[in-house]
Scaffold this active site. Structure first.
Site, PDB file in Angstrom:
ATOM      1  N   TYR A 123     -16.566 -96.917 -42.083  1.00  0.00           N
ATOM      2  CA  TYR A 123     -16.987 -97.735 -43.223  1.00  0.00           C
ATOM      3  C   TYR A 123     -15.785 -98.383 -43.912  1.00  0.00           C
ATOM      4  CZ  TYR A 123     -18.913 -99.018 -47.755  1.00  0.00           C
ATOM      5  OH  TYR A 123     -19.270 -99.720 -48.868  1.00  0.00           O
TER       6      TYR A 123
ATOM      7  N   ASP B 261     -23.831-100.360 -56.126  1.00  0.00           N
ATOM      8  CA  ASP B 261     -22.364-100.531 -56.156  1.00  0.00           C
ATOM      9  C   ASP B 261     -22.007-101.639 -57.127  1.00  0.00           C
ATOM     10  OD1 ASP B 261     -19.674-100.964 -55.665  1.00  0.00           O
ATOM     11  OD2 ASP B 261     -19.861-100.853 -53.489  1.00  0.00           O
TER      12      ASP B 261
ATOM     13  N   ASP C 207     -16.922 -93.374 -53.628  1.00  0.00           N
ATOM     14  CA  ASP C 207     -18.275 -93.607 -53.123  1.00  0.00           C
ATOM     15  C   ASP C 207     -18.957 -92.280 -52.806  1.00  0.00           C
ATOM     16  OD1 ASP C 207     -17.725 -96.279 -53.300  1.00  0.00           O
ATOM     17  OD2 ASP C 207     -18.162 -96.736 -51.196  1.00  0.00           O
TER      18      ASP C 207
END
Lengths: 124, 124
Positions: free
Chosen positions: B14, B38, B99
Site C-alpha cells: 500500500y 481519510d 492509518d
C-alpha cells in the site's frame, strides 16, 4: 463530538488511571455500551463488570507504571502508544500496545481495540 | 484470517503503490465493499470508483515519494505510520498519517481510517 483536546485528556487519564487508578475509575471513561478488544482477536468485553474485571487484573499487581509515548487524534478517533510495566511475585513485564479508541458525543470511549502481539511483551 | 506476515505485506504494498503505483493498483488491495475514511471525519468513500478518484489525485502529482515508518499488527488489524511527500506546481507537502486498516479473510483491506490532522501536514 468531543474536541481533539477533550479526547487527548481522556487518553492521558486512561494511561494514568490504568496504572494509578481503580478499575472503576478506568471503567468510568467508557460509555455504558462500550466494547473492549484487548488485544485485537481476543474475546470482546462489552459490560462494565467485564471491564472492571479486566482492569482489576492490572490493579492487583504489586506495582504498575505507565507512560504515554504519543497520541494522534482525528475526528472521533484516537490512536496512541504507551508502555505499561507490571510487577508481581518478583516478575516484571513491559508491554507496549498501540490502542485505537473511538469516542461518543459525550466524550466517553465507545470502542477500544488494542494492537499488540507477543513481540510487544517483554520480561524485565 | 490472513497472517500477520500477509497483512504486513499488504501494508508495505500500500505505502509503495500510493507513491509508485496506479490508482487501480491501490484499489486492488481493497475488498469490493471496502470503506475509506481519510482523514477520519471526512466523507466515507465506499466504491471502487471513489477510491480510484482519491488515489488518482495523488498519482497526478509531479512527484510522490513514500516511506513506511512502522507497522503493528494484531488479529485482523494493522496500524502503521508513513510519510507521503507530494510535489506539484513547485510546491511540496509532507504528510505523516497513522492509518488503521482492518482486513477480510481474503487478505483484502475491508476498512481504512486515516488518523491525521492539520498539524501532520507540512509545507516543504
Amino acid at each position: 463530538m468531543p474536541s481533539a483536546e477533550e479526547i487527548k485528556k481522556v487518553v492521558e487519564s486512561y494511561v494514568d488511571l490504568v496504572a494509578n487508578g481503580t478499575p472503576e475509575q478506568v471503567a468510568d471513561l467508557y460509555a455504558a455500551d462500550a466494547t473492549v478488544e484487548d488485544p485485537i482477536g481476543a474475546d470482546i468485553r462489552n459490560t462494565r463488570e467485564s471491564l472492571i474485571e479486566f482492569y482489576g487484573v492490572i490493579a492487583a499487581m504489586d506495582k504498575v507504571t505507565s507512560e504515554l509515548h504519543w497520541s494522534k487524534i482525528a475526528g472521533d478517533t484516537a490512536v496512541f502508544e504507551f508502555t505499561l510495566i507490571t510487577e508481581a511475585g518478583g516478575s516484571a513485564f513491559k508491554i507496549t500496545p498501540v490502542d485505537i479508541m473511538v469516542f461518543d458525543d459525550a466524550g466517553k470511549i465507545k470502542t477500544m481495540r488494542a494492537v499488540w502481539s507477543a513481540e510487544d511483551l517483554q520480561t524485565l
